[in-house]
Design a protein around this motif. Structure first.
Motif, PDB file in Angstrom:
ATOM      1  N   PRO A 298      -2.212  21.457 -16.524  1.00 39.13           N
ATOM      2  CA  PRO A 298      -3.157  20.414 -16.931  1.00 39.13           C
ATOM      3  C   PRO A 298      -3.207  20.221 -18.453  1.00 39.13           C
ATOM      4  N   HIS A 299      -3.328  18.963 -18.880  1.00 40.81           N
ATOM      5  CA  HIS A 299      -3.480  18.641 -20.306  1.00 40.81           C
ATOM      6  C   HIS A 299      -4.670  17.716 -20.472  1.00 40.81           C
ATOM      7  N   SER A 300      -5.388  17.902 -21.559  1.00 40.13           N
ATOM      8  CA  SER A 300      -6.510  16.989 -21.841  1.00 40.13           C
ATOM      9  C   SER A 300      -5.957  15.614 -22.202  1.00 40.13           C
ATOM     10  N   LEU A 301      -6.855  14.610 -22.179  1.00 37.56           N
ATOM     11  CA  LEU A 301      -6.399  13.238 -22.441  1.00 37.56           C
ATOM     12  C   LEU A 301      -6.549  12.845 -23.901  1.00 37.56           C
ATOM     13  N   GLY A 302      -7.669  13.261 -24.512  1.00 34.41           N
ATOM     14  CA  GLY A 302      -7.943  12.850 -25.891  1.00 34.41           C
ATOM     15  C   GLY A 302      -9.407  12.481 -26.039  1.00 34.41           C
ATOM     16  N   VAL A 303      -9.673  11.213 -26.406  1.00 30.51           N
ATOM     17  CA  VAL A 303     -11.059  10.774 -26.621  1.00 30.51           C
ATOM     18  C   VAL A 303     -11.523   9.976 -25.399  1.00 30.51           C
ATOM     19  N   ALA A 304     -12.670  10.386 -24.853  1.00 30.02           N
ATOM     20  CA  ALA A 304     -13.234   9.682 -23.696  1.00 30.02           C
ATOM     21  C   ALA A 304     -14.418   8.833 -24.138  1.00 30.02           C
ATOM     22  N   GLY A 305     -14.412   7.563 -23.770  1.00 31.60           N
ATOM     23  CA  GLY A 305     -15.557   6.667 -23.988  1.00 31.60           C
ATOM     24  C   GLY A 305     -16.369   6.644 -22.710  1.00 31.60           C
ATOM     25  N   GLN A 306     -17.652   6.945 -22.798  1.00 35.52           N
ATOM     26  CA  GLN A 306     -18.449   7.123 -21.583  1.00 35.52           C
ATOM     27  C   GLN A 306     -19.716   6.267 -21.665  1.00 35.52           C
ATOM     28  N   ILE A 307     -19.890   5.427 -20.672  1.00 34.53           N
ATOM     29  CA  ILE A 307     -21.015   4.473 -20.690  1.00 34.53           C
ATOM     30  C   ILE A 307     -21.880   4.734 -19.466  1.00 34.53           C
ATOM     31  N   ILE A 308     -23.157   4.962 -19.711  1.00 31.09           N
ATOM     32  CA  ILE A 308     -24.011   5.406 -18.595  1.00 31.09           C
ATOM     33  C   ILE A 308     -25.223   4.481 -18.416  1.00 31.09           C
ATOM     34  N   PRO A 309     -25.834   4.487 -17.229  1.00 32.15           N
ATOM     35  CA  PRO A 309     -26.968   3.607 -16.934  1.00 32.15           C
ATOM     36  C   PRO A 309     -28.321   4.284 -17.172  1.00 32.15           C
ATOM     37  N   TRP A 310     -29.374   3.585 -16.755  1.00 30.70           N
ATOM     38  CA  TRP A 310     -30.731   4.020 -17.088  1.00 30.70           C
ATOM     39  C   TRP A 310     -31.427   4.746 -15.947  1.00 30.70           C
TER      40      TRP A 310
END
Ligand code: NDP
Length: 516
Positions: free
Chosen positions: A185-197
């Protein structure tokens, strides 16, 4: 004392024909049983203390391990939906701020996090989990004040699960090669994460914990109406001495989320929210190298068979749709009742919703708190109006709702047909659509007759029936004789317009890795 005299003293003592006494309570047929209310159901107020909670007048962005003012120079108000009072001002990040956050996450990825061993990453996650536990009461109160959910849910469900997610993924950080034997397994890098309320801290934990365990760095955007607890989580990251830039939290509205999605230096987008925004994201990342997971809406079928334990099933219906004011993507919002027990279930449901207490979410006895925003309340009202216009019958208890704040009583519709909007669209409020079915085949067909495929519930006494039905339901999660149960070890996610990818469990690692 003779048997006859004894029997005259108590209604529950039955004298049988041969004169023997049976001390068992008289069995009341299920269709005649009734809860008695009266004033025995009223409780004295039991408010959770909130005077010690420190809410800053202004919350800045969390970039590179520091709280920084937004380049936009703009702020918006965060409102307590139970009182309509302003709690704080929240920074409104623009594309420049997003760029700073992404650059900071990239630096932390290349400079620190990617190189760190899984064992060391795991230590940080354990530390974060323990700090969340230490501060959980305070975070629960904040979550309730900012989002309107009841204290009993934020204290007993959300916060324990938030800590459990960090603990669970902390355990995986140094064992990734065992999760996928024979693969590297290898990591991907930068994750953009958008979440609700609807579950602000819990959704942050669902996103951050697996991403960090797998060696990625993050840029997280909470929802506009519920940003405050995410910024308190940022303080916990500081206390845990998480290396600067490993997690960046930027606040703002849809435009801020769009700037994250469009940023060219992001490797992965993880989104939870509406299907309509999910579709926009799919278009935005098409043709790029960004990986995408979407956890979108739902219109789950909760199916009650005639052989189900009816009283337990009614409790399952209640928790299925009224938990968290119905602001739950996997809510059991379409109830399918087998015809023979329809009248009984409706009567019990009507009785039960009359016992639900709606009001101050900080009161420990409250069952249904405030609707998260005026906009969401308007959406619920509009869909309920459409149900009435299309001919369904609404059942609602008579309640005195607080004068200020956003409220909606627990409600259900009967006389619903599959073509009604209330049977097709996500209401995302405490409103249930009840329909009937005759055979298991009909139940399956009607349950699957929706563009969504997130979750479902099945209630029956027969294990074989459970296996038969769940295998034919097109839903990512199916609960049998229970509803809305969550665990970090268990994967969660949907089919069809409910999205793709799984969060939780070993499956929840995959979206944050490549496997060689
Ligand atoms: P959205 O899908 O609009 O919001 C989810 C998140 O996405 C929020 O952080 C939001 O920011 C952000 N966002 C909004 N537009 C964009 C965009 N173009 N690009 C990137 N990010 C964006 O949901 P809503 O809050 O508007 O709720 C609308 C309906 O969605 C609800 O009534 C409900 O039916 C459903 N919903 C489903 C959820 C689920 O768990 N499946 C959760 C929440 C809502 P911001 O909040 O600041 O606008």
């Amino acid at each position: 004392m003779t048997a006859r005299k004894k029997s005259q003293r108590s209604e529950l003592v039955i004298v049988e024909r041969d004169g023997a006494i049976n001390h068992r309570p008289a069995a009341i047929p299920p269709n005649q049983r009734k809860l008695t209310f009266g004033d025995r159901w009223s409780y004295a107020p039991a408010p959770e203390a909130s005077d010690y909670i420190k809410i800053g007048p202004r919350y800045q962005l969390f970039i590179g391990g520091k709280f920084v003012a937004p380049r936009s120079g703009k702020y918006f108000d965060s409102i307590n939906p139970a009182t309509e009072e302003k709690l704080a001002e929240i920074a409104d990040a623009n594309a420049h701020d997003v760029d700073l956050a992404v650059s900071s996450a990239r630096r932390a990825y290349n400079g620190t996090w990617k190189k760190m061993s899984g064992r060391e990453r795991g230590k940080y996650l354990y530390r974060i989990a323990r700090l969340i536990q230490e501060k959980s009461r305070e975070l629960a109160v904040l979550e309730t004040m900012d989002g309107g959910k009841t204290i009993k849910e934020s204290r007993d469900i959300d916060l324990p699960l938030v800590a459990a997610h960090f603990f669970y993924y902390a355990g995986w950080a140094d064992k990734l090669e065992y999760a996928f034997p024979g693969r590297t397994p290898h990591s991907l890098g930068v994750a953009g994460q958008i979440i609700p309320w609807n579950f602000p801290l819990l959704m942050a934990a669902w996103k951050l914990a697996p991403a960090l365990a797998c060696g990625n760095t993050c840029v997280l955007k909470p929802a506009e109406t519920t940003s405050i607890t995410a910024m308190h989580l940022a303080e916990i990251f500081q206390h845990a001495e998480l290396p600067d830039g490993v997690v960046n939290i930027i606040t703002g509205a849809g435009a801020t989320g769009k700037a994250i999605v469009d940023h060219p230096n992001i490797d992965k987008i993880a989104f939870t929210g509406s299907t309509s925004v999910g579709k926009l994201l799919t278009q935005a990342v098409a043709g790029t190298k960004k990986k995408l997971t979407l956890e979108l809406g739902g219109k789950a079928a909760n199916i009650i068979f005639e052989d189900a334990p009816i009283d337990q099933a009614v409790e399952g219906i209640i928790s299925g749709i009224y938990f968290n004011q119905g602001h739950v993507c996997c809510a059991g919002s379409r109830l399918f009742v087998q015809e023979g027990i329809f009248a009984t279930v409706i009567r019990k449901l009507r009785d039960r919703i009359a016992t639900l207490r709606v009001g101050n979410p900080l009161d420990k006895n409250t069952d249904i708190g405030a609707i998260n925003s005026r906009m969401q309340l308007d959406k619920i009202c509009e869909l309920v109006d459409s149900g009435l216009k299309q001919g369904a019958k609404l059942v609602q208890p008579r309640l005195r709702l607080p004068a200020k704040g956003y409220w909606y009583p627990p409600s259900f519709f009967t006389g619903v047909t599959a073509s009604h909007r209330i049977a097709q669209e996500e209401i995302f409020g405490p409103v249930l659509s009840v329909m009937t079915f005759r055979t298991p085949e009909e139940a399956i067909e009607r349950a699957n007759n929706t563009p969504y495929g997130l979750s479902a519930g099945v209630w029956t006494d027969k294990g074989s029936k459970i296996f038969k039905i769940v295998n034919k339901l097109r839903a990512g999660v199916v609960w049998a004789n229970t509803y809305n149960k969550f665990d970090p070890t268990s994967p969660f996610g949907g089919y069809k317009e409910s999205g793709f990818g799984r969060e939780g469990g070993v499956h929840g690692l995959l979206p944050y890795l490549t496997l060689n």
